[in-house]
Design an enzyme around this catalytic site. Structure first.
Site, PDB file in Angstrom:
ATOM      1  N   SER A 156       0.951  -0.836   0.282  1.00 58.53           N
ATOM      2  CA  SER A 156       0.056   0.020   0.142  1.00 58.53           C
ATOM      3  C   SER A 156       0.879   1.840   0.016  1.00 58.53           C
ATOM      4  CB  SER A 156      -0.659   0.116   1.202  1.00 58.53           C
ATOM      5  OG  SER A 156      -1.342   1.044   1.496  1.00 58.53           O
ATOM      6  N   TYR A 169      -1.749  -0.700  10.575  1.00 58.47           N
ATOM      7  CA  TYR A 169      -1.311  -0.994   8.873  1.00 58.47           C
ATOM      8  C   TYR A 169      -0.434  -0.339   8.662  1.00 58.47           C
ATOM      9  CZ  TYR A 169      -3.676  -0.979   4.514  1.00 58.47           C
ATOM     10  OH  TYR A 169      -4.492  -0.959   3.216  1.00 58.47           O
TER      11      TYR A 169
END
Ligand SMILES: NC(=O)c1ccc[n+]([C@@H]2O[C@H](COP(=O)([O-])OP(=O)(O)OC[C@H]3O[C@@H](n4cnc5c(N)ncnc54)[C@H](O)[C@@H]3O)[C@@H](O)[C@H]2O)c1
Length: 275
Positions: A156, A169
């Protein structure tokens, strides 16, 4: 000639979203598919994971391209389940050429780092980082036997920069990029390549049944439209990224056109990390 003909591609988190997009795109390029997911719920994750029906739908979309598609249930938090799934895939196809490590969770979020519970922290690391390592651990022996293979880790932009109130995350995705680089060095001599893709915020595509964009917006207390507007403002290309954009990059990394590419991190983020 199809770009992934005679290859077997395993996609984790294949029931919906980016995983489904990658699977269908790989099938379009002629690959036989192993589609893995873990329906149900996870502690601390306030939304449903992909369902068995969604996984079957992905398989049907793949088969429309004339390829074989095997569906498997395995939670990437379990080494035993991962190993059993990879054994089943090897029994069926005799090989795995490509692993797309896509299974991931986007919750919990919306809290400063110190406000997360230990359980929330652990599960993000366990699925997003350790889960990808467990898949690699199970699949690499098959690739070494073939003297070739390609692993695509779906990280990501949260693996490249920080995001406020997303510490768990962000840490998991930075870790995945570290795993990518080290594994590229470990397996390069055996022609097994390992790369990472960094999607920017991806627009939910109803055809792919994805919902992570909505989950992220929800955790920030805004609507998906408001989230999309913020994302649009922050990217150079002034257009949002779709699951299909990630799938195109994944197929390139999976196939032989990227044969000299390993240990790299490719942002597919419409220029979000350019500044
Ligand atoms: N959507 C985005 O904006 C975005 C942006 C950057 C990166 N990503 C990454 O892309 C990947 C896919 O995201 P998505 O948007 O398609 O999400 P999604 O929630 O729509 O799909 C994720 C899939 O992974 C599966 N999964 C989750 N935990 C699992 C586990 N423990 N074992 C097996 N399968 C599991 C889910 O069941 C689901 O089908 C994730 O790794 C995510 O972090 C997404």
């Amino acid at each position: 000639m199809e770009r992934l003909q005679n290859k077997v591609v395993l996609v984790t988190g294949a029931a919906r979203g980016i995983g489904r997009a990658c699977a269908v795109r790989a099938a379009e390029e002629g690959a036989d598919m192993v589609l893995l997911d873990a329906p149900g719920t996870l502690p601390t994750v306030g939304y449903e994971l992909g369902t068995g029906d969604q996984l079957d739908d992905t398989a049907e979309l793949c088969r429309k391209h004339g390829v074989a598609a095997l569906t498997l249930f395995a939670d990437v938090r379990s080494s035993a389940a991962v190993r059993a799934a990879v054994d089943q895939a090897a029994d069926r196809f005799g090989r795995i050429d490509v692993l797309i490590n896509n299974a991931g969770i986007g919750a919990s979020a919306g809290k400063a780092a110190h406000e997360m519970t230990e359980e929330e922290w652990q599960i993000l690391l366990d699925v997003n980082l350790s889960g990808s390592w467990r898949m690699l651990q199970a699949v690499v022996p098959l690739m070494l036997a073939l003297q070739g293979g390609s692993i695509v880790n779906v990280a990501s932009t949260a693996g490249l920069v920080g995001y406020r109130h997303f510490a768990g995350y962000v840490a998991s995705k930075h870790g995945l990029i570290g795993l990518t680089k080290s594994a590229a060095l470990d397996y390069g001599p055996f022609s097994v390549r390992v790369n990472a893709l960094c999607p920017g915020p991806v627009r939910d595509d109803p055809r792919m049944d994805g919902g992570l964009g909505g989950v992220v917006a929800n955790s920030l207390g805004i609507s998906l439209d408001e989230q999309d507007a913020v994302d649009l403002e922050s990217v150079a290309l002034k257009t949002l990224v779709n699951p299909a954009d990630i799938a195109d990059a994944a197929v390139w990394l999976a196939g032989d056109e990227s044969r000299k590419v390993t240990g790299t991190v490719i942002a597919v983020d419409a220029g979000f990390t350019a500044k």
